[in-house]
Design a protein around this motif. Structure first.
Motif, PDB file in Angstrom:
ATOM      1  N   VAL A  30      -2.726  -2.954   9.474  1.00  0.00           N
ATOM      2  CA  VAL A  30      -2.598  -1.568   9.002  1.00  0.00           C
ATOM      3  C   VAL A  30      -1.805  -0.721   9.986  1.00  0.00           C
ATOM      4  CG1 VAL A  30      -3.859   0.544   8.449  1.00  0.00           C
ATOM      5  CG2 VAL A  30      -4.690  -1.665   7.617  1.00  0.00           C
ATOM      6  N   HIS A  31      -2.160  -0.785  11.265  1.00  0.00           N
ATOM      7  CA  HIS A  31      -1.489   0.066  12.249  1.00  0.00           C
ATOM      8  C   HIS A  31       0.005  -0.236  12.351  1.00  0.00           C
ATOM      9  CE1 HIS A  31      -0.292   1.720  16.133  1.00  0.00           C
ATOM     10  NE2 HIS A  31      -1.342   2.521  16.061  1.00  0.00           N
ATOM     11  N   PRO A  32       0.408  -1.504  12.575  1.00  0.00           N
ATOM     12  CA  PRO A  32       1.858  -1.758  12.648  1.00  0.00           C
ATOM     13  C   PRO A  32       2.588  -1.479  11.339  1.00  0.00           C
ATOM     14  CG  PRO A  32       0.619  -3.816  12.732  1.00  0.00           C
ATOM     15  CD  PRO A  32      -0.362  -2.716  12.887  1.00  0.00           C
ATOM     16  N   TYR A  33       1.920  -1.710  10.199  1.00  0.00           N
ATOM     17  CA  TYR A  33       2.588  -1.462   8.918  1.00  0.00           C
ATOM     18  C   TYR A  33       2.824   0.030   8.718  1.00  0.00           C
ATOM     19  CZ  TYR A  33       3.722  -1.797   3.949  1.00  0.00           C
ATOM     20  OH  TYR A  33       4.364  -1.731   2.746  1.00  0.00           O
ATOM     21  N   ALA A  34       1.811   0.841   9.011  1.00  0.00           N
ATOM     22  CA  ALA A  34       1.985   2.293   8.904  1.00  0.00           C
ATOM     23  C   ALA A  34       3.027   2.788   9.897  1.00  0.00           C
ATOM     24  CB  ALA A  34       0.645   2.995   9.138  1.00  0.00           C
ATOM     25  N   ALA A  77      -0.041   6.840   1.183  1.00  0.00           N
ATOM     26  CA  ALA A  77      -0.142   6.344  -0.191  1.00  0.00           C
ATOM     27  C   ALA A  77       0.235   4.869  -0.270  1.00  0.00           C
ATOM     28  CB  ALA A  77       0.746   7.178  -1.115  1.00  0.00           C
ATOM     29  N   GLU A  78       1.265   4.456   0.471  1.00  0.00           N
ATOM     30  CA  GLU A  78       1.699   3.061   0.460  1.00  0.00           C
ATOM     31  C   GLU A  78       0.619   2.151   1.039  1.00  0.00           C
ATOM     32  OE1 GLU A  78       4.464  -0.293   0.268  1.00  0.00           O
ATOM     33  OE2 GLU A  78       4.082   1.542  -0.863  1.00  0.00           O
ATOM     34  N   VAL A  79       0.016   2.575   2.156  1.00  0.00           N
ATOM     35  CA  VAL A  79      -1.066   1.775   2.748  1.00  0.00           C
ATOM     36  C   VAL A  79      -2.248   1.705   1.798  1.00  0.00           C
ATOM     37  CG1 VAL A  79      -2.764   1.683   4.617  1.00  0.00           C
ATOM     38  CG2 VAL A  79      -0.371   2.203   5.133  1.00  0.00           C
ATOM     39  N   GLU A  80      -2.604   2.822   1.193  1.00  0.00           N
ATOM     40  CA  GLU A  80      -3.734   2.841   0.257  1.00  0.00           C
ATOM     41  C   GLU A  80      -3.476   1.931  -0.948  1.00  0.00           C
ATOM     42  OE1 GLU A  80      -5.499   7.322   1.100  1.00  0.00           O
ATOM     43  OE2 GLU A  80      -4.145   6.981  -0.591  1.00  0.00           O
ATOM     44  N   ARG A  81      -2.205   1.836  -1.346  1.00  0.00           N
ATOM     45  CA  ARG A  81      -1.872   0.987  -2.496  1.00  0.00           C
ATOM     46  C   ARG A  81      -1.988  -0.491  -2.147  1.00  0.00           C
ATOM     47  NH1 ARG A  81       2.458  -1.747  -4.383  1.00  0.00           N
ATOM     48  NH2 ARG A  81       3.787  -1.140  -2.630  1.00  0.00           N
ATOM     49  N   ARG A  82      -1.618  -0.847  -0.916  1.00  0.00           N
ATOM     50  CA  ARG A  82      -1.503  -2.258  -0.573  1.00  0.00           C
ATOM     51  C   ARG A  82      -2.723  -2.828   0.137  1.00  0.00           C
ATOM     52  NH1 ARG A  82       4.115  -4.539   1.235  1.00  0.00           N
ATOM     53  NH2 ARG A  82       2.996  -6.316   0.368  1.00  0.00           N
ATOM     54  N   ILE A  83      -3.508  -1.984   0.800  1.00  0.00           N
ATOM     55  CA  ILE A  83      -4.655  -2.459   1.572  1.00  0.00           C
ATOM     56  C   ILE A  83      -5.936  -2.079   0.860  1.00  0.00           C
ATOM     57  CG2 ILE A  83      -5.813  -2.427   3.800  1.00  0.00           C
ATOM     58  CD1 ILE A  83      -3.002  -3.567   3.967  1.00  0.00           C
ATOM     59  N   GLN A  84      -6.699  -3.062   0.470  1.00  0.00           N
ATOM     60  CA  GLN A  84      -7.986  -2.825  -0.178  1.00  0.00           C
ATOM     61  C   GLN A  84      -9.023  -3.791   0.404  1.00  0.00           C
ATOM     62  OE1 GLN A  84      -8.769  -0.423  -2.293  1.00  0.00           O
ATOM     63  NE2 GLN A  84      -6.670   0.390  -2.438  1.00  0.00           N
ATOM     64  N   PRO A  85     -10.265  -3.331   0.585  1.00  0.00           N
ATOM     65  CA  PRO A  85     -10.764  -1.975   0.334  1.00  0.00           C
ATOM     66  C   PRO A  85     -10.408  -1.033   1.481  1.00  0.00           C
ATOM     67  CG  PRO A  85     -12.536  -3.339   1.179  1.00  0.00           C
ATOM     68  CD  PRO A  85     -11.357  -4.254   1.019  1.00  0.00           C
ATOM     69  N   LEU A  86     -10.446   0.266   1.199  1.00  0.00           N
ATOM     70  CA  LEU A  86     -10.111   1.275   2.204  1.00  0.00           C
ATOM     71  C   LEU A  86     -11.365   1.595   3.022  1.00  0.00           C
ATOM     72  CD1 LEU A  86      -7.850   3.519  -0.023  1.00  0.00           C
ATOM     73  CD2 LEU A  86      -7.114   2.136   1.929  1.00  0.00           C
ATOM     74  N   THR A 106     -12.633   1.367   8.928  1.00  0.00           N
ATOM     75  CA  THR A 106     -11.743   0.746   9.916  1.00  0.00           C
ATOM     76  C   THR A 106     -10.282   0.909   9.521  1.00  0.00           C
ATOM     77  OG1 THR A 106     -13.430  -0.887  10.494  1.00  0.00           O
ATOM     78  CG2 THR A 106     -11.165  -1.406  11.094  1.00  0.00           C
ATOM     79  N   VAL A 107      -9.982   0.700   8.248  1.00  0.00           N
ATOM     80  CA  VAL A 107      -8.613   0.900   7.760  1.00  0.00           C
ATOM     81  C   VAL A 107      -8.194   2.350   7.965  1.00  0.00           C
ATOM     82  CG1 VAL A 107      -7.155   0.932   5.700  1.00  0.00           C
ATOM     83  CG2 VAL A 107      -8.700  -0.998   6.104  1.00  0.00           C
ATOM     84  N   ARG A 108      -9.068   3.274   7.618  1.00  0.00           N
ATOM     85  CA  ARG A 108      -8.766   4.698   7.791  1.00  0.00           C
ATOM     86  C   ARG A 108      -8.521   5.028   9.261  1.00  0.00           C
ATOM     87  NH1 ARG A 108      -7.239   7.002   3.080  1.00  0.00           N
ATOM     88  NH2 ARG A 108      -8.758   6.714   1.412  1.00  0.00           N
ATOM     89  N   PHE A 109      -9.325   4.454  10.143  1.00  0.00           N
ATOM     90  CA  PHE A 109      -9.169   4.742  11.573  1.00  0.00           C
ATOM     91  C   PHE A 109      -7.824   4.238  12.076  1.00  0.00           C
ATOM     92  CE2 PHE A 109      -9.565   4.022  16.089  1.00  0.00           C
ATOM     93  CZ  PHE A 109     -10.210   5.172  16.527  1.00  0.00           C
ATOM     94  N   MET A 110      -7.459   3.023  11.706  1.00  0.00           N
ATOM     95  CA  MET A 110      -6.167   2.476  12.147  1.00  0.00           C
ATOM     96  C   MET A 110      -5.009   3.277  11.582  1.00  0.00           C
ATOM     97  SD  MET A 110      -6.748  -1.629  12.045  1.00  0.00           S
ATOM     98  CE  MET A 110      -7.806  -2.434  13.236  1.00  0.00           C
ATOM     99  N   GLN A 154      -7.450  11.536   8.028  1.00  0.00           N
ATOM    100  CA  GLN A 154      -7.988  10.178   8.082  1.00  0.00           C
ATOM    101  C   GLN A 154      -9.219  10.108   8.980  1.00  0.00           C
ATOM    102  OE1 GLN A 154      -6.873   7.702   6.112  1.00  0.00           O
ATOM    103  NE2 GLN A 154      -5.434   9.205   5.270  1.00  0.00           N
ATOM    104  N   TYR A 155      -9.142  10.739  10.142  1.00  0.00           N
ATOM    105  CA  TYR A 155     -10.281  10.712  11.063  1.00  0.00           C
ATOM    106  C   TYR A 155     -11.485  11.443  10.475  1.00  0.00           C
ATOM    107  CZ  TYR A 155      -7.197   8.983  14.788  1.00  0.00           C
ATOM    108  OH  TYR A 155      -6.348   8.244  15.558  1.00  0.00           O
ATOM    109  N   ARG A 156     -11.254  12.538   9.761  1.00  0.00           N
ATOM    110  CA  ARG A 156     -12.377  13.254   9.130  1.00  0.00           C
ATOM    111  C   ARG A 156     -13.049  12.367   8.081  1.00  0.00           C
ATOM    112  NH1 ARG A 156     -13.315  18.295  10.628  1.00  0.00           N
ATOM    113  NH2 ARG A 156     -11.612  19.600  11.450  1.00  0.00           N
ATOM    114  N   SER A 157     -12.272  11.576   7.385  1.00  0.00           N
ATOM    115  CA  SER A 157     -12.835  10.662   6.405  1.00  0.00           C
ATOM    116  C   SER A 157     -13.727   9.628   7.089  1.00  0.00           C
ATOM    117  CB  SER A 157     -11.714   9.957   5.630  1.00  0.00           C
ATOM    118  OG  SER A 157     -12.226   8.992   4.752  1.00  0.00           O
TER     119      SER A 157
END
Length: 457
Positions: free
Chosen positions: A180-184, A199-208, A211-215, A232-235
């Protein structure tokens, strides 16, 4: 907590019976798990020495992971030569142990030997993940080297190759969130806007997951997309309110956004006995003092005795005294410079110029030698676009005694001003003083062709 309990049990076991290589291996593994790398190295080395004294070690199933873990612990402790020597010995014994080749690559990456790093990462992919009998780390022969190769491609400006490598990781290992981090980061470096990247990360990485949000938040923060990172951090904090790491990341982002009160509030929620407490107290104090809440800052400063070192408390005590209008305490020691520089940089980043000017005398009056102060301030000014102030620091250094670092600094300022000929002159001067100066060589490689075509610009 589990690792610490295991350490206590293993220590008790060692007191009751003669230690074995397996006991030292387990102790080293637990120390590594709690971040005590120095103790981990000591235990792993004892285990390795006992195995060597016993013979080849071929009959011990834990010998391959021992070698791999000792190599990584040595690398983290800065013992690169010892780590490289052990890797060579390990590969002689276990030639298909991909983890060791991956360690070779990481060491080459760390010292800037990027071509060697590429060769080793490609070798990892050729080998694939190591046989199960070695107890390998999954991914050393598949997605991990591809992520590193993508990072190297980004360094070269080759976004297309980086994207192909990361696309492969997502397609073949969709559950590995480490991509996730290098892709973003790739998307942001390629000019994709923060919201589109999310939006692109949310589309391709599941589930959100959190940890995904933090990265994702970390990549956005490093790219300077602070508002998007905050969301993202608030989430993450909403999903995991007990996560001190997420609260500290959110607090740091808020501090960089100039939300001093919000940063202090988030940081204050981190317990004093948490591993992130030191950073939390530094953010909390920075937010309170910058925001002018000096009474709360004084209370937080008293509380910080638990979490901060004496030098760190002195830095914030000095800042609090200055902000309160009291006479500045004694001169701060050299050890205070990194924290003091970090505070000044945050103030400059948030355009808190009044607070910056108020605190600057604390650095100028510290025990840090004047040349090091000039370098520290020059770097801070340059990073945030204050080119005239950066040049002033390095010109003052050159007025006393020109050195390669100051000349490189002036070359970087000239490059930022789009003055390639001046940049080439300064970088050439740096190389005359230090022929092996890598930064000067890199600047010359970029600006000399431009300078040759622009004439006297």
């Amino acid at each position: 907590g589990k690792s610490q309990r295991n350490i206590d049990l293993l220590r008790a076991q060692a007191d009751e019976s003669p230690p074995t290589s397996f006991l030292h291996f387990n102790l080293g593994s637990e120390y590594a798990a709690v971040g005590d790398t120095a103790s981990a190295v000591s235990e792993f080395e004892l285990a390795w020495a006992m195995i060597l004294a016993d013979g080849s070690g071929a009959n011990y199933e834990y010998t391959p992971p021992l070698v791999a873990r000792l190599v990584e612990a040595m690398r983290e402790c800065g013992r690169l030569e010892d780590a490289a020597s052990l890797v060579a010995e390990g590969l002689r014994r276990y030639p298909t142990f991909t983890d060791l080749v991956f360690s070779q690559a990481n060491m080459a990456f760390a010292i800037g030997a990027y071509e060697d790093a590429r060769d080793h990462y490609r070798r990892c992919i050729e080998l694939g993940d190591a046989p199960a009998r070695y107890r390998p780390i999954v991914g050393c022969g598949t997605y991990l080297p591809r992520i590193s190769l993508a990072e190297l491609a980004l360094k070269d400006g080759d976004a297309e190759t980086a994207r192909q490598l990361l696309d492969w990781c997502i397609e073949h290992h969709p559950s590995f969130v480490g991509v996730v981090h290098p892709y973003a980061t790739l998307l942001l470096c390629a000019g994709v806007g923060p919201e589109e990247a999310v939006a692109e990360v949310e589309r391709r990485i599941q589930p959100l997951t959190p940890t995904v949000r933090f990265m994702l938040g970390s990549a956005l923060q490093q790219a300077g997309a602070l508002e998007a990172a905050e969301r993202q951090y608030r989430s993450v904090v909403a999903d995991k309110p007990d996560s001190a790491q997420a609260r500290v990341a959110l607090a740091e982002t808020l501090l960089c956004l100039g939300d001093n009160a919000g940063a202090a509030t988030q940081a204050a929620a981190v317990a004093d006995d948490d591993t992130h407490a030191g950073l939390a107290r530094r953010i909390q104090l920075s937010g309170l003092i910058s925001g002018g809440d000096l009474r709360a800052a004084s209370e937080a400063h008293a509380r910080a005795r638990i979490s901060l070192s004496a030098v760190e408390r002195d830095v914030f005590g000095t800042w609090l005294a200055i902000a309160s209008g009291a006479p500045s305490p004694r001169s701060l020691p050299v050890a205070a410079a990194p924290l003091l520089g970090g505070i000044l940089e945050t103030l400059l980043r948030t355009r808190s110029f009044k607070e910056f000017e108020l605190l600057l005398p604390a650095l100028e009056g510290s025990e840090l030698p004047i040349r090091q102060r000039q370098e520290l301030l020059g770097e801070i000014y340059l990073r945030h676009g204050f080119l005239a102030s950066a040049a002033k620091e390095w010109m003052a250094a050159c007025a006393e005694q020109p050195d390669a670092s100051a000349l490189v600094g002036l070359a970087r300022v000239a490059t930022a001003h789009d003055q390639p000929q001046d940049a080439a002159i300064f970088a050439t001067g740096a190389r005359e003083l230090e022929p092996d100066n890598v930064a000067a060589a890199e600047i010359l490689a970029r600006v000399e062709p431009v300078a040759a075509t622009t004439g006297g610009r």
